[in-house]
Write a protein that holds these residues in place. Structure first.
Motif, PDB file in Angstrom:
ATOM      1  N   ALA A 116     -18.704  53.684-127.878  1.00 52.65           N
ATOM      2  CA  ALA A 116     -18.987  54.581-128.538  1.00 52.65           C
ATOM      3  C   ALA A 116     -17.919  55.355-128.106  1.00 52.65           C
ATOM      4  O   ALA A 116     -16.997  55.336-127.621  1.00 52.65           O
ATOM      5  N   ASP A 117     -17.793  56.940-129.429  1.00 49.55           N
ATOM      6  CA  ASP A 117     -16.829  57.268-129.722  1.00 49.55           C
ATOM      7  C   ASP A 117     -17.321  58.692-129.677  1.00 49.55           C
ATOM      8  O   ASP A 117     -18.561  58.748-130.607  1.00 49.55           O
ATOM      9  N   MET A 118     -16.532  59.884-129.743  1.00 46.67           N
ATOM     10  CA  MET A 118     -16.899  61.833-130.281  1.00 46.67           C
ATOM     11  C   MET A 118     -16.853  61.842-131.823  1.00 46.67           C
ATOM     12  O   MET A 118     -17.684  62.694-131.718  1.00 46.67           O
ATOM     13  N   THR A 119     -16.116  60.587-132.354  1.00 43.11           N
ATOM     14  CA  THR A 119     -16.217  61.322-133.932  1.00 43.11           C
ATOM     15  C   THR A 119     -16.198  59.131-134.339  1.00 43.11           C
ATOM     16  O   THR A 119     -16.037  58.655-133.231  1.00 43.11           O
ATOM     17  N   CYS A 120     -16.220  59.124-135.878  1.00 39.24           N
ATOM     18  CA  CYS A 120     -15.665  57.701-135.903  1.00 39.24           C
ATOM     19  C   CYS A 120     -14.875  57.107-135.933  1.00 39.24           C
ATOM     20  O   CYS A 120     -14.109  57.757-137.259  1.00 39.24           O
ATOM     21  N   SER A 121     -13.920  57.156-135.386  1.00 37.92           N
ATOM     22  CA  SER A 121     -12.423  57.288-135.506  1.00 37.92           C
ATOM     23  C   SER A 121     -12.338  55.811-135.606  1.00 37.92           C
ATOM     24  O   SER A 121     -12.750  54.603-135.620  1.00 37.92           O
ATOM     25  N   SER A 122     -11.168  55.793-136.435  1.00 36.29           N
ATOM     26  CA  SER A 122     -10.226  54.366-136.693  1.00 36.29           C
ATOM     27  C   SER A 122      -9.978  54.113-135.632  1.00 36.29           C
ATOM     28  O   SER A 122      -9.353  52.443-136.094  1.00 36.29           O
ATOM     29  N   TYR A 123      -9.517  54.449-134.372  1.00 37.23           N
ATOM     30  CA  TYR A 123      -8.641  53.457-133.828  1.00 37.23           C
ATOM     31  C   TYR A 123     -10.081  52.841-133.116  1.00 37.23           C
ATOM     32  O   TYR A 123     -10.349  54.036-131.936  1.00 37.23           O
ATOM     33  N   ILE A 124      -9.465  51.681-132.793  1.00 34.69           N
ATOM     34  CA  ILE A 124     -10.858  51.222-132.044  1.00 34.69           C
ATOM     35  C   ILE A 124     -10.616  51.303-130.524  1.00 34.69           C
ATOM     36  O   ILE A 124     -11.476  51.425-129.923  1.00 34.69           O
ATOM     37  N   LYS A 125      -9.294  51.652-129.780  1.00 31.98           N
ATOM     38  CA  LYS A 125      -9.115  52.045-128.487  1.00 31.98           C
ATOM     39  C   LYS A 125      -9.855  53.085-128.641  1.00 31.98           C
ATOM     40  O   LYS A 125      -9.773  53.483-126.760  1.00 31.98           O
ATOM     41  N   MET A 126     -10.015  53.929-128.578  1.00 27.43           N
ATOM     42  CA  MET A 126     -10.691  55.072-129.088  1.00 27.43           C
ATOM     43  C   MET A 126     -11.962  55.276-127.953  1.00 27.43           C
ATOM     44  O   MET A 126     -12.630  55.883-127.309  1.00 27.43           O
ATOM     45  N   TYR A 127     -12.815  54.060-128.531  1.00 29.33           N
ATOM     46  CA  TYR A 127     -14.244  53.674-128.014  1.00 29.33           C
ATOM     47  C   TYR A 127     -14.393  53.677-126.834  1.00 29.33           C
ATOM     48  O   TYR A 127     -13.368  52.728-126.859  1.00 29.33           O
ATOM     49  N   GLU A 128     -15.661  53.758-126.476  1.00 29.05           N
ATOM     50  CA  GLU A 128     -15.743  53.252-124.928  1.00 29.05           C
ATOM     51  C   GLU A 128     -16.991  52.818-124.257  1.00 29.05           C
ATOM     52  O   GLU A 128     -17.761  52.584-125.931  1.00 29.05           O
ATOM     53  N   TYR A 129     -17.552  52.014-123.192  1.00 28.36           N
ATOM     54  CA  TYR A 129     -18.912  52.304-123.180  1.00 28.36           C
ATOM     55  C   TYR A 129     -19.207  50.770-123.779  1.00 28.36           C
ATOM     56  O   TYR A 129     -20.142  49.805-124.209  1.00 28.36           O
ATOM     57  N   TRP A 130     -17.992  49.473-123.602  1.00 27.47           N
ATOM     58  CA  TRP A 130     -17.784  48.131-124.970  1.00 27.47           C
ATOM     59  C   TRP A 130     -19.442  46.869-124.332  1.00 27.47           C
ATOM     60  O   TRP A 130     -18.867  47.203-122.537  1.00 27.47           O
ATOM     61  N   GLY A 131     -20.425  46.644-124.797  1.00 30.02           N
ATOM     62  CA  GLY A 131     -20.645  45.678-124.334  1.00 30.02           C
ATOM     63  C   GLY A 131     -20.718  44.275-124.080  1.00 30.02           C
ATOM     64  O   GLY A 131     -18.529  44.066-124.562  1.00 30.02           O
ATOM     65  N   GLN A 132     -21.193  43.252-123.554  1.00 28.10           N
ATOM     66  CA  GLN A 132     -20.831  41.898-123.841  1.00 28.10           C
ATOM     67  C   GLN A 132     -21.060  41.114-125.374  1.00 28.10           C
ATOM     68  O   GLN A 132     -20.202  40.348-125.570  1.00 28.10           O
ATOM     69  N   GLY A 133     -21.150  42.055-126.337  1.00 18.08           N
ATOM     70  CA  GLY A 133     -21.751  41.548-127.600  1.00 18.08           C
ATOM     71  C   GLY A 133     -22.297  40.619-127.384  1.00 18.08           C
ATOM     72  O   GLY A 133     -23.224  39.650-127.114  1.00 18.08           O
ATOM     73  N   THR A 134     -23.016  40.066-128.830  1.00 17.88           N
ATOM     74  CA  THR A 134     -23.793  39.118-129.935  1.00 17.88           C
ATOM     75  C   THR A 134     -23.638  38.777-130.544  1.00 17.88           C
ATOM     76  O   THR A 134     -22.669  39.420-131.714  1.00 17.88           O
ATOM     77  N   GLN A 135     -23.555  37.389-130.420  1.00 10.43           N
ATOM     78  CA  GLN A 135     -22.559  36.328-131.232  1.00 10.43           C
ATOM     79  C   GLN A 135     -23.750  36.164-132.750  1.00 10.43           C
ATOM     80  O   GLN A 135     -24.934  35.633-132.969  1.00 10.43           O
ATOM     81  N   VAL A 136     -23.408  36.079-133.562  1.00 15.77           N
ATOM     82  CA  VAL A 136     -24.071  35.416-135.062  1.00 15.77           C
ATOM     83  C   VAL A 136     -23.147  34.721-135.523  1.00 15.77           C
ATOM     84  O   VAL A 136     -21.451  34.528-135.996  1.00 15.77           O
ATOM     85  N   THR A 137     -24.050  33.522-135.926  1.00 14.62           N
ATOM     86  CA  THR A 137     -23.337  32.086-136.726  1.00 14.62           C
ATOM     87  C   THR A 137     -24.171  32.909-137.972  1.00 14.62           C
ATOM     88  O   THR A 137     -25.609  32.137-138.249  1.00 14.62           O
ATOM     89  N   VAL A 138     -22.738  32.233-138.697  1.00 13.13           N
ATOM     90  CA  VAL A 138     -24.037  32.280-140.863  1.00 13.13           C
ATOM     91  C   VAL A 138     -23.103  30.832-140.986  1.00 13.13           C
ATOM     92  O   VAL A 138     -22.257  30.668-141.304  1.00 13.13           O
ATOM     93  N   SER A 139     -24.507  29.694-141.180  1.00 17.00           N
ATOM     94  CA  SER A 139     -24.362  28.785-141.044  1.00 17.00           C
ATOM     95  C   SER A 139     -24.982  27.652-142.373  1.00 17.00           C
ATOM     96  O   SER A 139     -26.217  27.852-141.472  1.00 17.00           O
ATOM     97  N   SER A 140     -24.543  26.761-142.877  1.00 16.50           N
ATOM     98  CA  SER A 140     -25.835  25.755-143.474  1.00 16.50           C
ATOM     99  C   SER A 140     -26.465  24.750-142.572  1.00 16.50           C
ATOM    100  O   SER A 140     -26.417  23.768-142.987  1.00 16.50           O
TER     101      SER A 140
END
Length: 122
Positions: free
Chosen positions: A98-122
């Motif tokens: 989250a950020d107060m605006t849609c900033s181009s700077y990733i470092k401005m964002y906070e409250y990062w989660g652990q992520g979810t893996q997406v794998t696209v493969s046949s």
């Protein structure tokens, strides 16, 4: 603890679809813009999409335009990423933050989660 919890990832064949969810934990999303990011092995984290606090404004990386759709439900304190026509190059761990605006700077964002893996493969 203030963070997002991402879910919905998995293994999908090329051309398939997934819907990712990003639930805020410990805070309300109402006043935040929320971005989706991804990080593939050996690559830097990159921005995928962002949605404003009201949901009226969205943006997308060129690589996903026309295939991914970001949305939010403030009543559920959750942001979504609908991913269609998936490609192997979409394989990555997907995060939201989250950020107060849609900033181009990733470092401005906070409250990062652990992520979810997406794998696209046949």
């Amino acid at each position: 603890q203030l963070q997002f919890v991402e879910s919905g990832g998995g293994l999908v064949q090329p051309g398939g679809s997934l819907r990712l969810s990003c639930a805020a934990s410990g805070f309300t999303l109402d006043y935040y813009s929320v971005g989706w990011f991804r990080q593939a092995p050996g690559k830097e984290r990159e921005g995928v999409s962002c949605i404003s606090s009201t949901g009226y404004s969205t943006n997308y990386a060129d690589s996903v335009k026309g295939r991914f759709t970001i949305s939010r439900d403030n009543a559920k304190n959750t942001v979504y990423l609908q991913m269609n026509s998936l490609k192997p190059e979409d394989t990555a761990v997907y995060y939201c933050a989250a950020d107060m605006t849609c900033s181009s700077y990733i470092k401005m964002y906070e409250y990062w989660g652990q992520g979810t893996q997406v794998t696209v493969s046949s």
